[in-house]
Scaffold this motif. Structure first.
Motif, PDB file in Angstrom:
ATOM      1  N   GLY A  44       0.780  -1.233   0.000  1.00  7.22           N
ATOM      2  CA  GLY A  44       0.000   0.000   0.000  1.00  7.22           C
ATOM      3  C   GLY A  44       0.805   1.272   0.000  1.00  7.22           C
ATOM      4  N   GLU A  45       2.096   1.167  -0.308  1.00 11.18           N
ATOM      5  CA  GLU A  45       2.952   2.355  -0.213  1.00 11.18           C
ATOM      6  C   GLU A  45       2.559   3.429  -1.234  1.00 11.18           C
ATOM      7  N   TYR A  46       2.169   3.015  -2.409  1.00  9.26           N
ATOM      8  CA  TYR A  46       1.767   3.961  -3.452  1.00  9.26           C
ATOM      9  C   TYR A  46       0.408   3.529  -3.993  1.00  9.26           C
ATOM     10  N   VAL A  47      -0.374   4.519  -4.431  1.00 10.07           N
ATOM     11  CA  VAL A  47      -1.698   4.225  -4.970  1.00 10.07           C
ATOM     12  C   VAL A  47      -1.835   4.844  -6.348  1.00 10.07           C
ATOM     13  N   ARG A  48      -2.792   4.311  -7.102  1.00 11.84           N
ATOM     14  CA  ARG A  48      -2.936   4.703  -8.490  1.00 11.84           C
ATOM     15  C   ARG A  48      -3.834   5.915  -8.690  1.00 11.84           C
ATOM     16  N   LEU A  49      -4.779   6.112  -7.775  1.00  8.45           N
ATOM     17  CA  LEU A  49      -5.829   7.096  -8.031  1.00  8.45           C
ATOM     18  C   LEU A  49      -5.793   8.240  -7.018  1.00  8.45           C
ATOM     19  N   PRO A  50      -6.360   9.383  -7.389  1.00  4.39           N
ATOM     20  CA  PRO A  50      -6.528  10.465  -6.402  1.00  4.39           C
ATOM     21  C   PRO A  50      -7.433   9.992  -5.270  1.00  4.39           C
ATOM     22  N   TRP A  51      -7.260  10.601  -4.112  1.00  5.97           N
ATOM     23  CA  TRP A  51      -8.091  10.223  -2.981  1.00  5.97           C
ATOM     24  C   TRP A  51      -9.477  10.828  -3.096  1.00  5.97           C
ATOM     25  N   GLY A  52     -10.480   9.995  -2.782  1.00  7.84           N
ATOM     26  CA  GLY A  52     -11.854  10.466  -2.756  1.00  7.84           C
ATOM     27  C   GLY A  52     -12.209  11.017  -1.383  1.00  7.84           C
ATOM     28  N   GLN A  53     -13.511  11.145  -1.120  1.00  8.46           N
ATOM     29  CA  GLN A  53     -13.951  11.727   0.150  1.00  8.46           C
ATOM     30  C   GLN A  53     -13.863  10.756   1.303  1.00  8.46           C
ATOM     31  N   GLY A  54     -13.906   9.492   1.062  1.00 10.92           N
ATOM     32  CA  GLY A  54     -13.865   8.510   2.133  1.00 10.92           C
ATOM     33  C   GLY A  54     -15.170   8.437   2.897  1.00 10.92           C
ATOM     34  N   THR A  55     -15.164   7.585   3.913  1.00  4.82           N
ATOM     35  CA  THR A  55     -16.341   7.423   4.764  1.00  4.82           C
ATOM     36  C   THR A  55     -15.898   7.448   6.224  1.00  4.82           C
ATOM     37  N   GLN A  56     -16.594   8.227   7.022  1.00  2.00           N
ATOM     38  CA  GLN A  56     -16.195   8.431   8.412  1.00  2.00           C
ATOM     39  C   GLN A  56     -16.641   7.262   9.285  1.00  2.00           C
ATOM     40  N   VAL A  57     -15.712   6.759  10.079  1.00  3.42           N
ATOM     41  CA  VAL A  57     -16.014   5.752  11.093  1.00  3.42           C
ATOM     42  C   VAL A  57     -15.663   6.358  12.448  1.00  3.42           C
TER      43      VAL A  57
END
Length: 119
Positions: free
Chosen positions: A102-115
């Motif tokens: 998981g060191e690098y990712v392909r896509l821009p970050w989205g909004q996510g979901t709060q927990v």
């Protein structure tokens, strides 16, 4: 929408939640999928990742409590969270890591979901 994370909410310590991330087919197929989280004033970290063949990697802090699965027919990756702790409180994101680490990712970050884990 390439990635859509959902399923967060408020849960008491010891409780469970299931997060879902629906992906576009061209994103999902043959790619590793991962869940990440970012707590306030902390760096974003890998929570769990799963390859197309089902190999997985988990952060030490969630081993034996969280399970990542994927439904290749539905282009969806899930994070099953149990025995939740207050320190699991964070915004959870899904993305496409280049490797199970998981060191690098392909896509821009989205909004996510709060927990939020709180009594």
């Amino acid at each position: 929408v390439q990635l859509q994370a959902s399923g967060g909410g408020l849960v008491q310590p010891g409780g469970s939640l299931r997060l879902s991330c629906a992906a576009s087919r061209n994103i999902f197929v043959k790619n590793i999928m991962g869940w990440f989280r970012q707590a306030p004033e902390k760096r974003r970290e890998l929570v769990a990742a799963i390859s197309n063949g089902g190999n997985t990697n988990y952060a030490d802090s969630v081993k034996d409590r969280f399970t990542i699965t994927r439904d290749n027919a539905e282009n969806t990756v899930y994070l099953h969270m149990s025995r939740l702790k207050p320190e699991d409180t964070a915004v959870y994101y899904c993305n496409v890591p280049l490797s199970l680490s998981g060191e690098y990712v392909r896509l821009p970050w989205g909004q996510g979901t709060q927990v939020t884990v709180s009594s």
